[in-house]
Write a protein that holds these residues in place. Structure first.
Motif, PDB file in Angstrom:
ATOM      1  N   ALA A   1       1.228  -1.675 -51.970  1.00  0.00           N
ATOM      2  CA  ALA A   1      -0.059  -1.330 -51.367  1.00  0.00           C
ATOM      3  C   ALA A   1       0.149  -0.656 -50.011  1.00  0.00           C
ATOM      4  CB  ALA A   1      -0.909  -2.588 -51.185  1.00  0.00           C
ATOM      5  N   PRO A   2      -0.644   0.344 -49.688  1.00  0.00           N
ATOM      6  CA  PRO A   2      -0.487   1.028 -48.401  1.00  0.00           C
ATOM      7  C   PRO A   2      -0.778   0.089 -47.238  1.00  0.00           C
ATOM      8  CG  PRO A   2      -2.530   1.692 -49.475  1.00  0.00           C
ATOM      9  CD  PRO A   2      -1.766   0.874 -50.468  1.00  0.00           C
ATOM     10  N   ASP A   3      -0.076   0.311 -46.136  1.00  0.00           N
ATOM     11  CA  ASP A   3      -0.283  -0.515 -44.951  1.00  0.00           C
ATOM     12  C   ASP A   3      -1.681  -0.317 -44.398  1.00  0.00           C
ATOM     13  OD1 ASP A   3       2.248  -1.517 -45.078  1.00  0.00           O
ATOM     14  OD2 ASP A   3       3.111   0.042 -43.794  1.00  0.00           O
ATOM     15  N   VAL A   4      -2.214  -1.390 -43.842  1.00  0.00           N
ATOM     16  CA  VAL A   4      -3.517  -1.327 -43.195  1.00  0.00           C
ATOM     17  C   VAL A   4      -3.376  -0.544 -41.895  1.00  0.00           C
ATOM     18  CG1 VAL A   4      -5.348  -2.702 -42.146  1.00  0.00           C
ATOM     19  CG2 VAL A   4      -4.218  -3.507 -44.230  1.00  0.00           C
ATOM     20  N   SER A   5      -4.315   0.362 -41.630  1.00  0.00           N
ATOM     21  CA  SER A   5      -4.282   1.172 -40.407  1.00  0.00           C
ATOM     22  C   SER A   5      -5.365   0.695 -39.450  1.00  0.00           C
ATOM     23  CB  SER A   5      -4.520   2.649 -40.740  1.00  0.00           C
ATOM     24  OG  SER A   5      -3.488   3.144 -41.568  1.00  0.00           O
ATOM     25  N   ILE A   6      -5.001   0.554 -38.182  1.00  0.00           N
ATOM     26  CA  ILE A   6      -5.974   0.199 -37.153  1.00  0.00           C
ATOM     27  C   ILE A   6      -5.755   1.109 -35.944  1.00  0.00           C
ATOM     28  CG2 ILE A   6      -5.919  -2.202 -37.924  1.00  0.00           C
ATOM     29  CD1 ILE A   6      -4.555  -2.849 -35.215  1.00  0.00           C
ATOM     30  N   ALA A   7      -6.770   1.145 -35.103  1.00  0.00           N
ATOM     31  CA  ALA A   7      -6.668   1.896 -33.845  1.00  0.00           C
ATOM     32  C   ALA A   7      -6.669   0.901 -32.695  1.00  0.00           C
ATOM     33  CB  ALA A   7      -7.849   2.866 -33.711  1.00  0.00           C
ATOM     34  N   VAL A   8      -5.775   1.103 -31.719  1.00  0.00           N
ATOM     35  CA  VAL A   8      -5.697   0.245 -30.543  1.00  0.00           C
ATOM     36  C   VAL A   8      -6.193   1.054 -29.343  1.00  0.00           C
ATOM     37  CG1 VAL A   8      -4.200  -1.104 -29.038  1.00  0.00           C
ATOM     38  CG2 VAL A   8      -3.769  -1.050 -31.517  1.00  0.00           C
ATOM     39  N   LEU A   9      -7.313   0.633 -28.769  1.00  0.00           N
ATOM     40  CA  LEU A   9      -7.932   1.327 -27.651  1.00  0.00           C
ATOM     41  C   LEU A   9      -7.750   0.490 -26.396  1.00  0.00           C
ATOM     42  CD1 LEU A   9     -11.285   2.300 -29.461  1.00  0.00           C
ATOM     43  CD2 LEU A   9      -9.121   3.575 -29.395  1.00  0.00           C
ATOM     44  N   THR A  10      -6.847   0.923 -25.543  1.00  0.00           N
ATOM     45  CA  THR A  10      -6.568   0.195 -24.318  1.00  0.00           C
ATOM     46  C   THR A  10      -5.928   1.127 -23.302  1.00  0.00           C
ATOM     47  OG1 THR A  10      -5.387  -1.688 -23.341  1.00  0.00           O
ATOM     48  CG2 THR A  10      -4.319  -0.549 -25.178  1.00  0.00           C
ATOM     49  N   GLU A  11      -6.148   0.816 -22.016  1.00  0.00           N
ATOM     50  CA  GLU A  11      -5.497   1.566 -20.936  1.00  0.00           C
ATOM     51  C   GLU A  11      -4.246   0.858 -20.463  1.00  0.00           C
ATOM     52  OE1 GLU A  11      -8.335   2.159 -17.873  1.00  0.00           O
ATOM     53  OE2 GLU A  11      -9.640   3.467 -19.081  1.00  0.00           O
ATOM     54  N   ASN A  12      -3.994  -0.313 -21.041  1.00  0.00           N
ATOM     55  CA  ASN A  12      -2.818  -1.091 -20.663  1.00  0.00           C
ATOM     56  C   ASN A  12      -1.643  -0.660 -21.533  1.00  0.00           C
ATOM     57  OD1 ASN A  12      -0.905  -3.496 -20.817  1.00  0.00           O
ATOM     58  ND2 ASN A  12      -2.295  -4.154 -19.189  1.00  0.00           N
ATOM     59  N   GLU A  13      -0.641  -0.078 -20.915  1.00  0.00           N
ATOM     60  CA  GLU A  13       0.499   0.442 -21.656  1.00  0.00           C
ATOM     61  C   GLU A  13       1.311  -0.665 -22.327  1.00  0.00           C
ATOM     62  OE1 GLU A  13       2.602   3.318 -23.436  1.00  0.00           O
ATOM     63  OE2 GLU A  13       0.814   3.558 -22.177  1.00  0.00           O
TER      64      GLU A  13
ATOM     65  N   SER B   1     -10.849   5.534 -43.190  1.00  0.00           N
ATOM     66  CA  SER B   1      -9.485   5.985 -42.899  1.00  0.00           C
ATOM     67  C   SER B   1      -8.723   4.936 -42.099  1.00  0.00           C
ATOM     68  CB  SER B   1      -9.520   7.311 -42.141  1.00  0.00           C
ATOM     69  OG  SER B   1     -10.276   7.183 -40.946  1.00  0.00           O
ATOM     70  N   ILE B   2      -9.436   4.019 -41.469  1.00  0.00           N
ATOM     71  CA  ILE B   2      -8.813   2.861 -40.820  1.00  0.00           C
ATOM     72  C   ILE B   2      -9.551   1.604 -41.274  1.00  0.00           C
ATOM     73  CG2 ILE B   2      -8.062   4.170 -38.793  1.00  0.00           C
ATOM     74  CD1 ILE B   2     -10.393   2.924 -37.246  1.00  0.00           C
ATOM     75  N   SER B   3      -8.910   0.465 -41.075  1.00  0.00           N
ATOM     76  CA  SER B   3      -9.527  -0.802 -41.482  1.00  0.00           C
ATOM     77  C   SER B   3     -10.124  -1.561 -40.312  1.00  0.00           C
ATOM     78  CB  SER B   3      -8.485  -1.689 -42.174  1.00  0.00           C
ATOM     79  OG  SER B   3      -7.983  -1.054 -43.317  1.00  0.00           O
ATOM     80  N   GLY B   4      -9.909  -1.070 -39.102  1.00  0.00           N
ATOM     81  CA  GLY B   4     -10.472  -1.733 -37.928  1.00  0.00           C
ATOM     82  C   GLY B   4      -9.920  -1.131 -36.659  1.00  0.00           C
ATOM     83  N   TYR B   5     -10.509  -1.549 -35.549  1.00  0.00           N
ATOM     84  CA  TYR B   5      -9.988  -1.085 -34.258  1.00  0.00           C
ATOM     85  C   TYR B   5     -10.077  -2.212 -33.244  1.00  0.00           C
ATOM     86  CZ  TYR B   5     -14.927  -0.245 -33.002  1.00  0.00           C
ATOM     87  OH  TYR B   5     -16.277  -0.375 -32.748  1.00  0.00           O
ATOM     88  N   LEU B   6      -9.116  -2.187 -32.312  1.00  0.00           N
ATOM     89  CA  LEU B   6      -8.997  -3.205 -31.283  1.00  0.00           C
ATOM     90  C   LEU B   6      -9.229  -2.586 -29.923  1.00  0.00           C
ATOM     91  CD1 LEU B   6      -8.050  -6.097 -30.319  1.00  0.00           C
ATOM     92  CD2 LEU B   6      -5.725  -5.141 -30.253  1.00  0.00           C
ATOM     93  N   VAL B   7     -10.149  -3.184 -29.150  1.00  0.00           N
ATOM     94  CA  VAL B   7     -10.400  -2.769 -27.775  1.00  0.00           C
ATOM     95  C   VAL B   7      -9.918  -3.907 -26.874  1.00  0.00           C
ATOM     96  CG1 VAL B   7     -12.120  -2.069 -26.076  1.00  0.00           C
ATOM     97  CG2 VAL B   7     -12.417  -1.444 -28.489  1.00  0.00           C
ATOM     98  N   ALA B   8      -8.972  -3.630 -25.979  1.00  0.00           N
ATOM     99  CA  ALA B   8      -8.383  -4.693 -25.157  1.00  0.00           C
ATOM    100  C   ALA B   8      -8.112  -4.195 -23.756  1.00  0.00           C
ATOM    101  CB  ALA B   8      -7.092  -5.193 -25.795  1.00  0.00           C
ATOM    102  N   GLU B   9      -8.483  -5.017 -22.769  1.00  0.00           N
ATOM    103  CA  GLU B   9      -8.206  -4.744 -21.361  1.00  0.00           C
ATOM    104  C   GLU B   9      -7.772  -6.033 -20.677  1.00  0.00           C
ATOM    105  OE1 GLU B   9      -7.978  -1.866 -20.157  1.00  0.00           O
ATOM    106  OE2 GLU B   9      -8.939  -0.730 -21.776  1.00  0.00           O
ATOM    107  N   VAL B  10      -7.011  -5.879 -19.579  1.00  0.00           N
ATOM    108  CA  VAL B  10      -6.518  -7.023 -18.828  1.00  0.00           C
ATOM    109  C   VAL B  10      -7.164  -7.040 -17.452  1.00  0.00           C
ATOM    110  CG1 VAL B  10      -4.492  -8.207 -17.916  1.00  0.00           C
ATOM    111  CG2 VAL B  10      -4.320  -6.890 -20.044  1.00  0.00           C
ATOM    112  N   GLU B  11      -7.802  -8.169 -17.120  1.00  0.00           N
ATOM    113  CA  GLU B  11      -8.438  -8.333 -15.814  1.00  0.00           C
ATOM    114  C   GLU B  11      -8.099  -9.702 -15.259  1.00  0.00           C
ATOM    115  OE1 GLU B  11     -12.601  -7.709 -15.920  1.00  0.00           O
ATOM    116  OE2 GLU B  11     -12.484  -5.659 -16.726  1.00  0.00           O
ATOM    117  N   ASN B  12      -7.412  -9.708 -14.110  1.00  0.00           N
ATOM    118  CA  ASN B  12      -7.059 -10.953 -13.424  1.00  0.00           C
ATOM    119  C   ASN B  12      -6.293 -11.930 -14.325  1.00  0.00           C
ATOM    120  OD1 ASN B  12      -8.448 -10.051 -11.083  1.00  0.00           O
ATOM    121  ND2 ASN B  12     -10.389 -10.841 -11.924  1.00  0.00           N
TER     122      ASN B  12
END
Length: 427
Positions: A49-61, A94-105
């Motif tokens: 089965a093809p791998d699940v594709s997701i998008a990672v949206l973050t400014e934290n490298e 075309s993707i199965s989900g996306y992750l939005v993540a940021e780090v604060e304090n």
């Protein structure tokens, strides 16, 4: 004795060469092969089965690095940079989900939008982000990596499964108990299947000859004892032939497929030799004695039928007895120390179904096990001779009365024969 073996050989050859025997033997093998084929097919589908594709949206490298450098079982869609693009890609599937993540304090604020394809990946993503958050907070507290590892080290529990026996604790291997429970299930189901199959065979063997009135000719050249035990031995040899075929096929399949990846994944660390040893122990004794006991009963009830149409009605009591034992055995799995289960485990007709579950749960002593085996074997021997005595009396009775009426008439004839023998001896 030669007539006994002639009857045995005739019963064996007639049934083994029949189309029904081939169907009876092949049906379980075909069902097992079908299930194994489906298991293999779906395992291959899952691997391909093809791998699940997701998008990672973050400014934290660092978060980007976490999901880029590890094998997580999903692919990162790097071309998507905004939530709007991610939503459009999610709508296009075309993707199965996306992750939005940021780090604060020192705290990660994350949001995961996903479909059913990613439901199993949520714990993995959450664990990865939690580990990173721990590292961020450790850096703020100026903790060394060794100190961080010490704080996050999981608790190790040394498991010891024990059994309370005769006022002392004995350590037990949990895997052994699982093997014994599997053996108990195997024996109960196998006994039920073989009883339903071979009770019908032996009953039909007797009723068919009786219904065609050929029994008078047979008994003119062979005694009822030779006929009864010849039929019984022939049917038991058929049963052993079926078991031998399954053993050979099973051994061959195991030697051929034992190194296959799917087999190794299924058995894991299970000791197959230990399973075989368990099945060859008490469970095998209960299996053989249990089937023999019910086959003897089937021969007796089959002799009560005057034509083939009455066979199913004649063996109905045997079916109900076997079903009772089977369901009590299933209940014994959930409550092996119940008094009701303990009592039924020593009733010979139900012992083969119930006692293996008590052995698996270790709620019976070795003395109790052997007492039940001796009792069951003794009961099988006694019931064989009782069945033979009735068989001699009713095998030539042709009556349209019900089952109880036929048994009463057989009893009367048996008593009359005893009185006649006493008079002959006294004369």
């Amino acid at each position: 004795m030669s007539k006994y073996w002639v009857i045995t050989k005739e019963v064996y050859k007639k049934n083994v060469k029949s189309f029904g025997f081939a169907v009876m033997v092949l049906s379980p093998l075909l069902v097992f092969a079908f299930i194994a084929g489906l298991t293999y097919y779906f395992s291959q589908e899952e691997q391909q089965a093809p791998d699940v594709s997701i998008a990672v949206l973050t400014e934290n490298e660092s978060i980007n690095q976490i999901f880029s450098n590890e094998e997580w079982g999903f692919e990162i869609e790097k071309e998507i940079g905004t939530e709007t693009e991610a939503e459009e890609a999610l709508l296009d599937e075309s993707i199965s989900g996306y992750l939005v993540a940021e780090v604060e304090n020192g705290t990660i604020d994350a949001q995961l939008v996903y479909t059913d394809d990613m439901s199993e990946l949520l714990p993995i993503i959450q664990e990865a982000l939690s580990n990173y958050q721990t590292m961020v907070r450790a850096d703020q507290l100026a903790l060394a990596p060794e100190e961080v590892m010490a704080l996050s080290e999981p608790v190790m529990i040394d498991e010891q499964y024990v059994n309370v026996e005769e006022g002392s604790l004995t350590q037990e291997d949990f895997s052994d108990r699982m093997i014994q429970q599997g053996g108990a299930y195997f024996v109960s189901i196998a006994i039920m299947i073989f009883i339903m199959t071979y009770a019908g065979i032996i009953a039909e063997e007797v009723a068919s000859e009786k219904g065609t009135r050929i029994m008078e000719i047979i008994l003119s050249s062979a005694s009822a004892t030779n006929h009864f035990f010849g039929k019984l031995t022939g049917v038991m040899l058929i049963l052993l032939t079926q078991i031998a075929i399954y053993a050979v096929v099973g051994l061959g399949a195991w030697l051929y497929f034992k190194d296959a990846q799917i087999v190794q994944d299924l058995i894991g660390g299970v000791d197959v030799a230990a399973i075989f040893q368990e099945l060859m122990g008490y469970t095998l004794i209960f299996f053989i004695v249990g089937v023999l006991m019910y086959v003897v009963l089937a021969a007796f009830f089959g002799s009560l039928a005057t034509k083939m149409e009455d066979v199913n009605k004649a063996v109905t009591p045997i079916v109900f007895l076997a079903l009772t034992g089977f369901y009590v055995g299933i209940f014994a799995f959930t409550a092996p120390d119940n008094m009701f289960v303990a009592v039924f485990s020593y009733i010979p007709l139900f012992t083969p179904f119930v006692m293996p579950f008590r052995i698996a749960a270790e709620t019976v002593s070795t003395f109790g096990i052997w007492m039940s085996i001796i009792g069951t074997v003794g009961f099988a021997i006694v019931i064989s001779f009782i069945a033979l005595a009735f068989y001699r009396s009713n095998v030539l009775i042709y009556s349209d009365t019900n089952l109880l009426g036929t048994i009463k008439r057989s009893w009367s004839i048996m008593q009359s024969n005893k009185k006649a023998k006493k008079l002959n001896h006294s004369a």
